[in-house]
Scaffold this active site. Structure first.
Site, PDB file in Angstrom:
ATOM      1  N   CYS A  97       0.840  -1.194   0.000  1.00  8.33           N
ATOM      2  CA  CYS A  97       0.000   0.000   0.000  1.00  8.33           C
ATOM      3  C   CYS A  97       0.881   1.251   0.000  1.00  8.33           C
ATOM      4  O   CYS A  97       1.510   1.570  -0.994  1.00  8.33           O
ATOM      5  CB  CYS A  97      -0.988  -0.043   1.153  1.00  8.33           C
ATOM      6  SG  CYS A  97      -2.396   1.075   0.945  1.00  8.33           S
ATOM      7  N   HIS A 212      -3.547  -5.507   1.037  1.00  3.39           N
ATOM      8  CA  HIS A 212      -2.847  -5.803   2.287  1.00  3.39           C
ATOM      9  C   HIS A 212      -2.858  -7.303   2.589  1.00  3.39           C
ATOM     10  O   HIS A 212      -3.791  -7.793   3.235  1.00  3.39           O
ATOM     11  CB  HIS A 212      -3.524  -5.074   3.445  1.00  3.39           C
ATOM     12  CG  HIS A 212      -3.272  -3.609   3.503  1.00  3.39           C
ATOM     13  ND1 HIS A 212      -2.234  -3.053   4.229  1.00  3.39           N
ATOM     14  CD2 HIS A 212      -3.931  -2.572   2.932  1.00  3.39           C
ATOM     15  CE1 HIS A 212      -2.264  -1.738   4.106  1.00  3.39           C
ATOM     16  NE2 HIS A 212      -3.278  -1.416   3.317  1.00  3.39           N
ATOM     17  N   GLU A 214      -1.022  -8.798   4.779  1.00  6.90           N
ATOM     18  CA  GLU A 214      -0.820  -8.990   6.219  1.00  6.90           C
ATOM     19  C   GLU A 214      -2.118  -8.861   7.003  1.00  6.90           C
ATOM     20  O   GLU A 214      -2.172  -9.262   8.170  1.00  6.90           O
ATOM     21  CB  GLU A 214       0.228  -7.998   6.741  1.00  6.90           C
ATOM     22  CG  GLU A 214      -0.241  -6.576   6.961  1.00  6.90           C
ATOM     23  CD  GLU A 214      -0.440  -5.759   5.695  1.00  6.90           C
ATOM     24  OE1 GLU A 214      -0.856  -4.589   5.805  1.00  6.90           O
ATOM     25  OE2 GLU A 214      -0.187  -6.281   4.582  1.00  6.90           O
TER      26      GLU A 214
END
Length: 235
Positions: A97, A212, A214
Site C-alpha cells: 500500500c 494488504h 498482512e
C-alpha cells in the site's frame, strides 16, 4: 528472465521499516513471524539496515500524512539508500500500500500510484491473481482474497513501460473476479491493466502490492490467503 532466489540458512531475517504515519507495522511483524521469519525493526532515520537483513518490509499507512504525494517525503528518508543498496544486491524488498507508493516514488519500481479513478477511498476485500514468477508469489494462477484500504491506489505508467513490464514478467498480481477473470468491474481503482502488484529489482526481488496481505493472514481476520505470500518468500 532467469530468477536467482537467495538460499538462506536458518530463519530469514526481516526488517520492518517504520516511517512516521504508517499504521500497519504490527500486522506486518505478526505475519512475518507467522511465516517463520526472525523480525526486527528499522527506523526511518537510520542510515543502515540491521545486520544480516534478508528481507525489508515497508508497511502501509500514511507516511508523513501523505503530504505532497503519497510516499514523496518518505522517499528521501535517511534509510532509503540502504534499502536501495539491499535491493540492488538481490535482497528481498516488500512494499504494501503506502509501501508500494514509496517504492515507486524512489524509483525502485516504475510508474506511479495516483488518485482512484472514481476519487473515492476504497476499503473492502478484493480478489487478485498471481501472474508473474517471483519470491513472493504463490504458484501462477493462484487467486487470493485480500483487503484494500486506499485513496491513491491507481497504478499508471506509459504504454512503453506497461509493455516492458508484461514482456519481462514483472506484473505480479492483477485484480480479478473470484473465479480469476480479469474484468474492468473487478478493478477497484482504475489501475492500468488491472495491476495490483509489481515486481522489480535484478531478480524480481522487489515487490510492490496495493492490497494488504498482512491483514488476511489468520483465520481470526477472515482468512489466510495473504499468508501465502510471506510463506513463499520466507520458505
Amino acid at each position: 528472465m532467469r530468477l536467482s532466489v537467495p538460499c538462506y540458512v536458518g530463519a530469514m531475517r526481516a526488517a520492518v521499516v517504520l516511517f512516521p504515519g504508517l499504521n500497519a507495522d504490527a500486522e506486518m511483524i505478526r505475519t512475518l513471524e507467522l511465516a517463520g521469519a526472525k523480525v526486527t525493526t528499522a527506523w526511518y532515520g537510520d542510515t543502515s539496515l540491521p545486520a544480516g537483513t534478508d528481507l525489508v518490509a515497508i508497511p502501509g499507512g500514511f507516511s508523513y500524512g501523505d503530504y505532497l504525494r503519497c510516499g514523496a517525503i518518505a522517499k528521501v528518508g535517511p534509510i532509503m539508500p540502504a534499502i536501495k543498496a539491499h535491493a540492488a544486491r538481490g535482497g528481498f524488498v516488500l512494499g504494501v500500500c503506502n509501501g508500494f507508493q514509496i517504492l515507486t516514488e524512489c524509483a525502485l519500481l516504475p510508474g506511479a500510484l495516483t488518485r482512484n479513478a472514481h476519487l473515492r477511498f476504497e476499503c473492502k476485500d478484493v480478489f487478485v491473481k498471481a501472474v508473474a514468477k517471483g519470491p513472493f508469489s504463490p504458484h501462477a494462477g493462484s487467486i487470493l482474497r485480500l483487503p484494500i484500504a486506499h485513496g491513491e491506489g491507481r497504478y499508471q505508467a506509459s504504454s512503453e513501460v506497461l509493455a516492458r513490464l508484461a514482456d519481462e514478467g514483472r506484473i505480479a498480481f492483477v485484480y480479478c473476479t473470484n473465479n480469476g477473470t480479469v474484468t474492468t468491474e473487478a478493478n477497484p481503482n482504475g489501475s492500468d491493466n488491472n495491476i495490483a502488484g509489481l515486481y522489480g529489482g535484478p531478480s524480481n526481488n522487489v515487490l510492490g502490492l496495493m492490497p494488504h496481505p498482512e491483514r488476511m493472514s489468520e483465520n481470526c481476520l477472515g482468512g489466510v490467503d495473504g499468508l501465502s505470500l510471506f510463506e513463499a518468500a520466507v520458505g
